[in-house]
Design a protein around this motif. Structure first.
Motif: not given
Length: 247
Positions: A37-44
Motif C-alpha cells: 500500500a502507499g505511494d510516494p506522495s502519501t509517504m511524504y
C-alpha cells in the motif's frame, strides 16, 4: 509503553484511514512503503505530519502485492525478499530525510509479518535487509517469534509488539483474519487488553487461556471502522496506567 498504528495505506485516489487524526494519538507510525500500500506522495505527507508531531516513523515493509494489500503469503527466494525489503526501507528514508527526520525502526506487514513469525527463510530475509541498511534499527515483531529470535541472534534490537484489537491463539500467534474471532470489536475489551499487555505482559487467548505477551509497543489498526476513537480510548487507558512514548 509505545502505541503504534499502520498509516499511509491509501494509494493514489483511494484513501484508507485518517492518518492525521491517528498521528495526534499514536507515538509511532508504521508507514506503508509502496509495495502492499502507499505511494510516494502519501509517504511524504505522512512523514511530514509525523515529524511535525514528534511521532516516530517506522518502515512497514511488505510483499509486492498492492492487489492483495499484502495479506496473501508469497513464497520468495530469500535474497529477492531481502532486496525488496531493503528497497522499501530506503524509499521511506528518502521521504523521512526530506521531512527532517529518519526511519526509526522496521516492522513487517500483514502476511509477511505472520510468515516471518514462523518461517526461517523469510525471517532471515527481514534480518538481512535490516543488517544491510542499518543495524541500529530496531525490529518490531511478535515476542517469541522466529523473527524475534533471529533478529536478536544477529545483534539487532527486538521490540515486542502486542495487538490490542486482534485475537490470539494459545501458542501466541494471531488468530487468522479468516476466523470469526480474529478481531476484538468492543472498545472496552480492547482497552482492557492493551492495559493488561502493557502492565502485566499477558493476554487472554481465544480459548480463554492466559498467555505471556511481553511487549514494549501496542498496535491499533488504522483501517478498522472507528479506528481513531478506538486509538484514543487505548491511549487514554494506557496513559492512566503508565507513560506513553516512542520506544
Amino acid at each position: 509503553m509505545d502505541l503504534n498504528a499502520d498509516l499511509g495505506e491509501g494509494f493514489g485516489a483511494w484513501k484508507l484511514g485518517d492518518d492525521d487524526a491517528l498521528l495526534d494519538v499514536v507515538t509511532s507510525a508504521n508507514v506503508a512503503c509502496g509495495f502492499h500500500a502507499g505511494d510516494p506522495s502519501t509517504m511524504y505527507r505522512v512523514c511530514r505530519s509525523a515529524a511535525e508531531r514528534g511521532v516516530a516513523v517506522g518502515a512497514q515493509v511488505g510483499y509486492r502485492d498492492l492487489a492483495g494489500f499484502g495479506r496473501r503469503r508469497i513464497d520468495y527466494a530469500r535474497d529477492e525478499l531481502r532486496d525488496d525489503i531493503l528497497y522499501q526501507i530506503g524509499a521511506l528514508e528518502a521521504f523521512c530525510k526530506a521531512a527532517g527526520d529518519r526511519v526509526r525502526y522496521v516492522k513487517p506487514h500483514g502476511a509477511l509479518y505472520n510468515t516471518a513469525a514462523v518461517d526461517e527463510g523469510q525471517a532471515s530475509a527481514v534480518v538481512a535487509a535490516v543488517l544491510a541498511y542499518d543495524a541500529s534499527l530496531p525490529v518490531l515483531c511478535q515476542p517469541g517469534s522466529v523473527l524475534a529470535g533471529q533478529a536478536a541472534a544477529a545483534g539487532l534490537t527486538v521490540v515486542g509488539e502486542g495487538f490490542a484489537d486482534r485475537g490470539y491463539l494459545p501458542d501466541g500467534r494471531l488468530v487468522p483474519r479468516s476466523a470469526p474471532d480474529a478481531l476484538v470489536h468492543e472498545v472496552g475489551d480492547v482497552v482492557d487488553r492493551a492495559v493488561r499487555m502493557a502492565v502485566g505482559g499477558e493476554v487472554v487467548a481465544a480459548d480463554g487461556s492466559v498467555i505471556a505477551c511481553p511487549v514494549r509497543s501496542i498496535c491499533v489498526h488504522g483501517d478498522t471502522p472507528g479506528a481513531v476513537e478506538l486509538a484514543r480510548a487505548v491511549r487514554d487507558g494506557l496513559s492512566a496506567a503508565l507513560d506513553v512514548r516512542p520506544f
